[in-house]
Design an enzyme around this catalytic site. Structure first.
Site, PDB file in Angstrom:
ATOM      1  CD  GLU A  58      -3.677  -5.462   4.304  1.00 45.91           C
ATOM      2  OE1 GLU A  58      -4.698  -4.559   4.708  1.00 45.91           O
ATOM      3  OE2 GLU A  58      -2.565  -5.348   4.247  1.00 45.91           O
ATOM      4  CD  GLU A  95      -3.060  -1.124   2.176  1.00 49.75           C
ATOM      5  OE1 GLU A  95      -3.063   0.253   2.775  1.00 49.75           O
ATOM      6  OE2 GLU A  95      -4.123  -1.807   2.429  1.00 49.75           O
TER       7      GLU A  95
END
Ligand code: GCO
Length: 462
Positions: A365, A183
């Protein structure tokens, strides 16, 4: 410990998500964590400081003044945690290496005791039949490198590739799945603009320097891993979330489009397609040198998608970014921590990622946060989380049915853990952690996930 065999009171079998939409054979079920969020042992065995250690000590940064000093003590309790993974039946564990644990100043010399921890972890996983998925960077930059400018200093590209080489040489005989970054859109925007993450600066030009250097570090590390590790399978992990206007007015729609370029495109587009979105090129050009785009866009084997919910933007004239972050509107369905629940957005994200990047996808995720504690009998009946997973995995199945090449799904997270600015108050685990005692208590969702994985395997076998 509550046994995973205990019947799921909500009726796990009634909710088996994979019943409706079959997933491809060989579909991989996993769980994810990250170093700073679970390891603890912040001062143990020669670990250097990371930017999060100091940031957590600044008053007002983290809810309740929490820090990652102890976290889940995974550093010492990893064997028990591998046992939990075995009970759930996962095929893979995604974790990150703490750069300052193995290179305390960010550069050589290597801290052998730090490497030894990852040796033990990897060996334990392999013995348990669980594939290690190693992410090089989940936000814990060595503090010593921050003092040299961190991601804004172009030298970070070399520091990162040297770090990648150490990890590859020391663990690459056993680890084959590598991700470079987790991320990058989050840690750059939150760290260099919003002040929610370290280094908590607000200098617009630093933001774009950091973006470009992270992209260069990614491409350079891909080459290092490819050269060093035989049969490596290399990917990168991006958060992908539709960016929506908080109100359907032109100014907010424009704000949402700008946020979309940053959040969903500023990293995957250069890394996987070789160019920045048009709206960012002017800013990035100040930091770009000849040959950079070729160094950034290196072939990878898979794309990791992290997704929880859509995000919202509103117009903000005073911001140099041209948008402000906004909460989801009051009239949408939200989780206990305020994130919108919209499984069809997840399906569409997977379809878009498939169409745009053409790589095998792994959901690295997905999960739901809550503020929770055991009931009088000691159980954690997290039925809202079970419902969330059930609906999201069905949406994944729809994406597969519509053509998306999704090969695996990792729950965030195995354990409740240090949730960055929210400290320990927001829990995402399949397993509850009683922080004062470090006792682990599998929640109803752990039993449900175990049943889901088992049902999927049985479906393939019959
Ligand atoms: C992220 C990180 C995780 C978080 C999780 C829940 O997406 O922010 O990868 O570290 O803990 O997403 O917010």
């Amino acid at each position: 410990m509550v046994s995973l065999q205990t019947a799921f009171p909500g009726g796990a079998n009634d909710r088996r998500p994979v019943g409706r939409k079959p997933l491809p054979c060989g579909f991989l079920w996993g769980v994810s964590t990250s170093a700073y969020q679970v390891e603890g042992a912040a001062q143990a065995d020669g670990r250097g400081a990371s930017i999060w250690d100091g940031f957590c000590r600044e008053p007002g940064r983290i809810a309740n003044g929490d820090t990652g000093d102890e976290a889940c003590d995974h550093y010492h309790r990893y064997r028990e945690d591998i046992g939990l993974m075995q009970q759930i039946g996962v095929g893979a564990y995604r974790f990150s290496v703490a750069w300052p644990r193995i290179l305390p100043t960010g550069r050589s010399p290597v801290n052998e005791a730090g490497i030894a921890f990852y040796d033990r972890l990897v060996d334990g996983l392999l013995q348990a039949g669980i594939e290690p998925w190693l992410c090089l960077y989940h936000w814990d930059l060595p503090q010593a490198l921050q003092e040299l400018g961190g991601w804004t200093n172009r030298d970070v590209v070399e520091w990162f590739s040297d770090y990648a080489q150490v990890v590859a040489r020391r663990l690459g005989d056993r680890v084959k799945r590598f991700a470079t970054f987790n991320e990058p859109a989050v840690f750059t925007l939150f760290g260099y603009s919003f002040g929610w993450h370290p280094p908590a600066t607000n200098d617009h030009d630093s933001l774009y320097a950091a973006v470009h250097h992270v992209n260069l570090a990614h491409g350079t590390a891909v080459d290092v891993l490819r050269a060093e590790v035989a049969a490596a399978s290399i990917g990168v992990i991006h958060n992908m979330q539709p960016s929506r206007p908080v109100q359907q007015v032109p100014a907010d729609r424009k704000a949402a489009a700008i946020l979309d370029d940053f959040w969903n495109r500023a990293f995957p587009d250069p890394q996987l397609l070789g160019d920045y979105p048009a709206s960012l090129r002017g800013r990035i050009d100040l930091h770009r040198r000849k040959g950079d785009m070729e160094r950034i866009c290196r072939p990878v084997d898979w794309l990791g998608v992290n997704h929880y919910s859509p995000i919202y933007a509103k117009a903000e004239g005073a911001s140099p970014l041209g948008f402000a972050w906004a909460d989801a509107p009051a009239d949408v369905v939200r989780s206990p921590v305020g994130w919108q629940i919209d499984p069809m957005a997840f399906r569409d994200v997977l379809l878009d990622a498939h169409d745009r990047y053409g790589l095998p996808l792994y959901v690295t995720e997905n999960g739901a946060g809550a503020v929770e504690k055991p009931d009088a009998s000691g159980e954690i009946l997290d039925l809202e989380r079970v419902d969330y997973f059930s609906r999201y995995i069905n949406a994944l199945g729809e994406a597969v049915e519509l053509g998306a090449d999704v090969r695996g799904y990792f729950v965030w997270s195995l354990l409740d853990n240090f949730e960055w600015g929210a400290g320990y108050q927001n829990r995402f685990g399949l397993v509850y952690v009683d922080y004062p005692t470090q006792r682990r208590v599998p929640k109803a969702s752990a039993r449900w996930y175990a049943a889901t994985i088992k049902a999927a395997a049985e479906r393939v076998a019959t």
